[in-house]
Design a protein around this motif. Structure first.
Motif, PDB file in Angstrom:
ATOM      1  N   ASN A  63      -4.970   7.106  -2.829  1.00 42.73           N
ATOM      2  CA  ASN A  63      -4.734   5.776  -1.875  1.00 42.73           C
ATOM      3  C   ASN A  63      -6.411   5.747  -2.039  1.00 42.73           C
ATOM      4  O   ASN A  63      -7.592   6.752  -1.613  1.00 42.73           O
ATOM      5  CB  ASN A  63      -4.224   5.471  -0.583  1.00 42.73           C
ATOM      6  CG  ASN A  63      -4.882   4.634   0.500  1.00 42.73           C
ATOM      7  OD1 ASN A  63      -6.087   4.276  -0.050  1.00 42.73           O
ATOM      8  ND2 ASN A  63      -3.874   4.441   1.354  1.00 42.73           N
TER       9      ASN A  63
ATOM     10  N   LEU B  16      -7.280   0.804  -6.929  1.00 44.07           N
ATOM     11  CA  LEU B  16      -7.065   1.715  -7.407  1.00 44.07           C
ATOM     12  C   LEU B  16      -6.926   1.160  -9.584  1.00 44.07           C
ATOM     13  O   LEU B  16      -8.136   2.076  -9.989  1.00 44.07           O
ATOM     14  CB  LEU B  16      -4.997   2.098  -7.497  1.00 44.07           C
ATOM     15  CG  LEU B  16      -4.507   3.542  -7.865  1.00 44.07           C
ATOM     16  CD1 LEU B  16      -5.383   4.373  -7.684  1.00 44.07           C
ATOM     17  CD2 LEU B  16      -3.416   3.544  -7.407  1.00 44.07           C
TER      18      LEU B  16
ATOM     19  N   THR C 239      -8.242   6.052   1.760  1.00 46.51           N
ATOM     20  CA  THR C 239      -7.550   7.160   2.119  1.00 46.51           C
ATOM     21  C   THR C 239      -7.551   8.793   1.888  1.00 46.51           C
ATOM     22  O   THR C 239      -7.803   9.647   1.973  1.00 46.51           O
ATOM     23  CB  THR C 239      -5.738   7.378   3.599  1.00 46.51           C
ATOM     24  OG1 THR C 239      -4.951   7.248   2.030  1.00 46.51           O
ATOM     25  CG2 THR C 239      -5.941   6.010   4.183  1.00 46.51           C
TER      26      THR C 239
ATOM     27  N   GLY D 119       0.648  -1.267  -0.201  1.00 43.85           N
ATOM     28  CA  GLY D 119      -0.139   0.028  -0.086  1.00 43.85           C
ATOM     29  C   GLY D 119       0.868   1.357   0.237  1.00 43.85           C
ATOM     30  O   GLY D 119       0.367   2.158  -0.124  1.00 43.85           O
TER      31      GLY D 119
ATOM     32  N   ILE E 158      -0.181   8.519  -3.367  1.00 47.93           N
ATOM     33  CA  ILE E 158       0.355   7.526  -3.409  1.00 47.93           C
ATOM     34  C   ILE E 158       2.047   8.035  -4.254  1.00 47.93           C
ATOM     35  O   ILE E 158       1.498   8.059  -5.497  1.00 47.93           O
ATOM     36  CB  ILE E 158      -0.329   6.217  -4.333  1.00 47.93           C
ATOM     37  CG1 ILE E 158      -1.777   5.628  -3.583  1.00 47.93           C
ATOM     38  CG2 ILE E 158       1.208   5.330  -5.089  1.00 47.93           C
ATOM     39  CD1 ILE E 158      -2.082   4.874  -4.030  1.00 47.93           C
TER      40      ILE E 158
ATOM     41  N   ALA F 265       4.013   0.463  -5.101  1.00 50.30           N
ATOM     42  CA  ALA F 265       2.099   1.263  -5.708  1.00 50.30           C
ATOM     43  C   ALA F 265       2.791   2.545  -6.508  1.00 50.30           C
ATOM     44  O   ALA F 265       2.282   2.558  -7.189  1.00 50.30           O
ATOM     45  CB  ALA F 265       1.780   1.716  -4.496  1.00 50.30           C
TER      46      ALA F 265
ATOM     47  N   GLU G  52       1.880   4.544   3.616  1.00 46.59           N
ATOM     48  CA  GLU G  52       0.897   4.745   4.937  1.00 46.59           C
ATOM     49  C   GLU G  52       0.915   3.853   5.557  1.00 46.59           C
ATOM     50  O   GLU G  52      -0.323   3.475   6.041  1.00 46.59           O
ATOM     51  CB  GLU G  52      -0.567   4.625   4.127  1.00 46.59           C
ATOM     52  CG  GLU G  52      -0.774   6.478   3.420  1.00 46.59           C
ATOM     53  CD  GLU G  52      -1.422   6.585   2.845  1.00 46.59           C
ATOM     54  OE1 GLU G  52      -3.469   6.809   3.728  1.00 46.59           O
ATOM     55  OE2 GLU G  52      -2.185   6.678   2.084  1.00 46.59           O
ATOM     56  N   TYR G  53       1.380   2.774   5.055  1.00 50.51           N
ATOM     57  CA  TYR G  53       1.035   1.127   5.465  1.00 50.51           C
ATOM     58  C   TYR G  53       2.324   0.749   6.562  1.00 50.51           C
ATOM     59  O   TYR G  53       3.174  -0.806   6.769  1.00 50.51           O
ATOM     60  CB  TYR G  53       0.880   0.401   4.363  1.00 50.51           C
ATOM     61  CG  TYR G  53      -0.524   0.614   4.553  1.00 50.51           C
ATOM     62  CD1 TYR G  53      -1.654   0.092   4.833  1.00 50.51           C
ATOM     63  CD2 TYR G  53      -0.547   1.937   3.174  1.00 50.51           C
ATOM     64  CE1 TYR G  53      -2.846   0.754   4.419  1.00 50.51           C
ATOM     65  CE2 TYR G  53      -2.158   1.811   2.965  1.00 50.51           C
ATOM     66  CZ  TYR G  53      -3.485   1.534   3.444  1.00 50.51           C
ATOM     67  OH  TYR G  53      -4.579   1.862   3.081  1.00 50.51           O
TER      68      TYR G  53
ATOM     69  N   GLU H 198      -6.477  -3.592   3.648  1.00 46.72           N
ATOM     70  CA  GLU H 198      -6.476  -2.563   3.270  1.00 46.72           C
ATOM     71  C   GLU H 198      -5.749  -2.467   2.546  1.00 46.72           C
ATOM     72  O   GLU H 198      -5.721  -1.900   1.285  1.00 46.72           O
ATOM     73  CB  GLU H 198      -6.883  -0.978   4.653  1.00 46.72           C
ATOM     74  CG  GLU H 198      -7.074  -0.080   3.464  1.00 46.72           C
ATOM     75  CD  GLU H 198      -7.027   1.215   4.097  1.00 46.72           C
ATOM     76  OE1 GLU H 198      -8.245   1.220   5.367  1.00 46.72           O
ATOM     77  OE2 GLU H 198      -6.042   2.299   4.941  1.00 46.72           O
ATOM     78  N   ALA H 199      -4.033  -2.980   3.040  1.00 44.61           N
ATOM     79  CA  ALA H 199      -3.091  -2.527   2.159  1.00 44.61           C
ATOM     80  C   ALA H 199      -2.783  -3.718   0.879  1.00 44.61           C
ATOM     81  O   ALA H 199      -2.564  -2.960  -0.023  1.00 44.61           O
ATOM     82  CB  ALA H 199      -2.082  -3.077   3.142  1.00 44.61           C
TER      83      ALA H 199
ATOM     84  N   LYS I 179      -5.652  -4.216  -0.902  1.00 41.36           N
ATOM     85  CA  LYS I 179      -6.584  -3.687  -2.059  1.00 41.36           C
ATOM     86  C   LYS I 179      -6.170  -1.995  -2.791  1.00 41.36           C
ATOM     87  O   LYS I 179      -7.461  -2.075  -2.964  1.00 41.36           O
ATOM     88  CB  LYS I 179      -8.566  -3.821  -1.100  1.00 41.36           C
ATOM     89  CG  LYS I 179      -8.683  -4.649  -0.662  1.00 41.36           C
ATOM     90  CD  LYS I 179     -10.295  -4.856  -0.088  1.00 41.36           C
ATOM     91  CE  LYS I 179      -9.895  -3.946   1.613  1.00 41.36           C
ATOM     92  NZ  LYS I 179     -11.469  -3.783   1.852  1.00 41.36           N
ATOM     93  N   VAL I 180      -4.983  -1.899  -1.730  1.00 46.39           N
ATOM     94  CA  VAL I 180      -4.766  -0.042  -2.797  1.00 46.39           C
ATOM     95  C   VAL I 180      -4.822  -0.735  -4.404  1.00 46.39           C
ATOM     96  O   VAL I 180      -5.534  -0.042  -4.330  1.00 46.39           O
ATOM     97  CB  VAL I 180      -3.869   0.347  -1.941  1.00 46.39           C
ATOM     98  CG1 VAL I 180      -3.264   1.517  -2.279  1.00 46.39           C
ATOM     99  CG2 VAL I 180      -4.171   0.667   0.043  1.00 46.39           C
TER     100      VAL I 180
END
Length: 451
Positions: free
Chosen positions: A384, A105, A387, A74, A391, A371, A77-78, A97-98, A100-101
């Motif tokens: 992202n 996207l 959020t 991600g 990115i 990413a 942010e991770y 969540e990470a 799925k980023v």
């Protein structure tokens, strides 16, 4: 009937011959330090990997998957610091969540998206593909094991059950004995399916390796080609560089009985390059080198297949590891206090659209750059989806990178809202220089504890 059809649906993905394709392939625990020696031993790889840049100065944010992989997936942010800062949410939620980023996207930007073997999805050992259920256009598969014989899959299940039991035993013994039982996650191959006999020979097959390696062998089978303008995005994990075993040299292929004594004697000098020696002097070092080599050789064959079908030049490919492994292979990475930075030195290789030649870069990188690298040249001003933040890699140069280490590597135990306390370090500029590392905090959930 639908369930039966889904069960028979082998993993596959489509690459466009005219649109832009992006592939992110995570090779778990693939070792950056082995790359120069692998390419020196097999110079044909330079042609097969034409267009790739090898980033030799890459650091990971932890030495094990659950600490290090969210940032790879991600972005910045991770990192462990950012994961722990969001202390009102579970690690499992943030991890998913990470995961799925990038798929979300690219899905939202019109790409045909496929995910294979999303690491720890649902914080489960076997990935829970349902985390993508809210995105009907994202295809998700388990590829590791999909191409192996039924008896091999059953052997792997038996091995995993024993390993889970041995994990509980390991946690009850004194700390000084735990590494011997853990044995790099292999628990001394307790199921008896695979046995190393010294540095050169082995018998049997490691079923976990075979499940992962068979997926690499079948990348051609999984790959389909489309004529439409819609590009494709593939996020895939493979564990052949993690669940290692001896391979038969010089082809580096699995064999029920390996005997590499003759080859090793004749080619012992291949582990010294430009005056630097890579230590391949014990079974763990040898198995890792051979499994990394075997994996790259399979990828080289796949790249030739992509070329033959006209999709290599219009495809960006990112090969990356979540972390390294402290094998003691590189003297300069072992600090005065015994800290082995090889555990934080993951593979990162990137082939951009239309790139040619094989090059090495000394630029300071982290695997949290992935990413941004994936989105570069494909998605304008990527943000992202969860959020709304940009990115990019601006955090890499804004401050030293905060690296985390904990012995609690397993998601069955390290699964609260924060990673359990561990040790924090900072590093900048060149992760291979010990003076660039600084210890910040011990047994803490933040690098700023006590400051």
């Amino acid at each position: 009937a639908d369930v039966e059809a889904a069960a028979q649906d082998k993993p596959h993905f489509t690459l466009s011959k005219t649109g832009k394709n992006v592939i992110v392939l995570m090779l778990d625990r693939a070792l950056s330090d082995d790359i120069p020696y692998i390419f020196n031993e097999k110079p044909e790889l330079q042609k097969q990997f034409s267009g790739f840049t090898y980033y030799a100065n890459t650091v990971s944010f932890g030495p094990c998957t659950n600490l290090a992989v969210p940032a790879l997936l991600g972005g910045y942010e991770y990192t462990p610091l950012e994961m722990n800062s969001r202390d009102s949410e579970s690690l499992a939620e943030k991890h998913d969540e990470a995961l799925k980023v990038m798929p979300v996207l690219f899905d939202e930007n019109g790409y045909d998206v496929t995910v294979c073997d999303p690491t720890y999805a649902g914080y489960q050992w076997i990935p829970d593909l349902s985390i993508y259920d809210d995105y009907p256009d994202i295809n998700a598969y388990i590829s590791m094991g999909a191409f192996t014989a039924a008896e091999t899959r059953q052997q792997s299940i038996t091995s995993s059950n024993r390993n889970f039991f041995l994990y509980s035993i390991m946690k009850t013994v004194p700390l000084c004995l735990q590494p011997a039982i853990y044995n790099g996650g292999d628990y001394n191959y307790a199921d008896g399916s695979y046995c190393e006999s010294g540095l050169y020979t082995s018998s049997g097959l490691n079923p976990a390796f075979m499940e992962a390696f068979s997926a690499l062998e079948n990348l051609n089978t999984m790959t389909q080609f489309g004529e439409g303008e819609t590009g494709s995005f593939l996020l895939m994990t493979n564990n052949a560089t993690h669940d290692v075993m001896y391979l038969q040299e010089p082809d580096y292929t699995p064999s029920e009985h390996t005997d590499n004594a003759s080859y090793e004697v004749k080619h012992a000098d291949r582990f010294t390059l430009n005056g630097q020696t890579l230590h391949v002097e014990d079974s763990r070092q040898a198995a890792h080198y051979q499994s990394n080599m075997g994996s790259l050789l399979q990828l080289g064959k796949w790249f030739d297949y992509l070329r033959a079908n006209g999709v290599y030049d219009n495809t960006k490919i990112i090969l990356v590891a979540d972390h390294g492994f402290p094998l003691g292979q590189v003297d300069s990475l072992i600090h005065d206090d015994g800290f082995d930075a090889q555990g934080y030195h993951p593979l990162l290789m990137v082939k951009d659209f239309g790139a040619e030649g094989f090059t090495t870069s000394e630029e300071f990188m982290t695997n949290a750059d992935v990413a941004a690298l994936a989105a570069e040249g494909t998605i304008e001003n990527p943000t992202n989806p969860f959020t709304g933040k940009a990115i990019d890699s601006s955090e890499k140069t804004a401050h030293p990178q905060y690296i985390f280490n904990s012995s609690e590597w397993h998601v069955d135990t390290n699964n609260g809202n924060q990673f359990l306390p561990g040790d924090w370090y900072s590093v900048q500029s060149d992760m291979r220089v010990s003076d660039n590392w600084q210890t910040l905090a011990k047994n803490a959930t933040s690098p700023f504890a006590g400051n």
